[in-house]
Motif scaffolding. Structure first.
Motif, PDB file in Angstrom:
ATOM      1  N   PHE A 295      45.159  34.134  46.878  1.00 25.05           N
ATOM      2  CA  PHE A 295      45.007  32.770  46.237  1.00 25.05           C
ATOM      3  C   PHE A 295      44.769  32.753  44.607  1.00 25.05           C
ATOM      4  N   THR A 296      45.439  32.064  44.012  1.00 24.83           N
ATOM      5  CA  THR A 296      45.334  31.983  42.571  1.00 24.83           C
ATOM      6  C   THR A 296      43.922  31.600  42.184  1.00 24.83           C
ATOM      7  N   ARG A 297      43.571  31.346  40.963  1.00 28.84           N
ATOM      8  CA  ARG A 297      42.134  31.274  40.375  1.00 28.84           C
ATOM      9  C   ARG A 297      41.896  29.847  40.737  1.00 28.84           C
ATOM     10  N   ARG A 298      42.826  28.837  40.857  1.00 27.23           N
ATOM     11  CA  ARG A 298      42.648  27.661  41.249  1.00 27.23           C
ATOM     12  C   ARG A 298      42.639  27.341  42.701  1.00 27.23           C
TER      13      ARG A 298
ATOM     14  N   GLY B  84      48.870  36.313  32.709  1.00 30.57           N
ATOM     15  CA  GLY B  84      48.905  35.000  33.032  1.00 30.57           C
ATOM     16  C   GLY B  84      48.387  34.734  34.324  1.00 30.57           C
ATOM     17  N   TYR B  85      48.419  35.851  35.202  1.00 31.88           N
ATOM     18  CA  TYR B  85      48.125  35.593  36.694  1.00 31.88           C
ATOM     19  C   TYR B  85      46.660  36.183  37.029  1.00 31.88           C
ATOM     20  N   ARG B  86      45.888  35.518  37.544  1.00 30.79           N
ATOM     21  CA  ARG B  86      44.511  35.936  38.170  1.00 30.79           C
ATOM     22  C   ARG B  86      44.502  35.603  39.767  1.00 30.79           C
ATOM     23  N   SER B  87      44.512  36.268  40.541  1.00 32.13           N
ATOM     24  CA  SER B  87      44.557  36.167  42.128  1.00 32.13           C
ATOM     25  C   SER B  87      43.026  36.908  42.653  1.00 32.13           C
TER      26      SER B  87
ATOM     27  N   MET C   5      38.370  27.855  50.015  1.00 34.56           N
ATOM     28  CA  MET C   5      38.615  28.141  48.698  1.00 34.56           C
ATOM     29  C   MET C   5      37.861  29.501  48.281  1.00 34.56           C
ATOM     30  N   PRO C   6      38.595  30.456  47.452  1.00 39.49           N
ATOM     31  CA  PRO C   6      37.857  31.741  47.273  1.00 39.49           C
ATOM     32  C   PRO C   6      36.863  31.379  45.969  1.00 39.49           C
ATOM     33  N   LEU C   7      35.902  32.539  45.973  1.00 36.86           N
ATOM     34  CA  LEU C   7      35.046  32.377  44.864  1.00 36.86           C
ATOM     35  C   LEU C   7      35.362  32.837  43.545  1.00 36.86           C
ATOM     36  N   MET C   8      35.020  32.318  42.696  1.00 38.10           N
ATOM     37  CA  MET C   8      35.615  32.776  41.396  1.00 38.10           C
ATOM     38  C   MET C   8      35.010  34.153  40.974  1.00 38.10           C
ATOM     39  N   PRO C   9      35.666  34.867  40.103  1.00 34.25           N
ATOM     40  CA  PRO C   9      35.414  36.313  39.727  1.00 34.25           C
ATOM     41  C   PRO C   9      34.204  35.992  38.660  1.00 34.25           C
TER      42      PRO C   9
END
Length: 46
Positions: free
Chosen positions: A40-43, A25-28, A1-5
Motif C-alpha cells: 500500500f502507498t502512504r495514502r 518520493g515513495y513510501r509504502s 487501510m494500512p496504519l501510518m508509520p
C-alpha cells in the motif's frame, strides 16, 4: 487501510519486524500474512 508509520527513537526488536525502506518520493507498507502479500502507498492505494 494500512496504519501510518510512526517515528520512534529505536526500531522494534524481534524476528517479526523489518525496517521501512523509503525510495525517493515513495513510501509504502508491505503486509505479508495468510491472505497473501499486499503493498500500500502512504495514502492507502494498493
Amino acid at each position: 487501510m494500512p496504519l501510518m508509520p510512526t517515528l520512534v527513537d529505536k526500531p522494534p526488536e524481534g524476528a517479526d519486524w523489518i525496517h521501512e525502506v523509503k525510495f525517493d518520493g515513495y513510501r509504502s507498507q508491505m503486509i505479508i500474512d495468510k491472505q497473501g502479500t499486499r503493498i500500500f502507498t502512504r495514502r492507502g492505494l494498493d
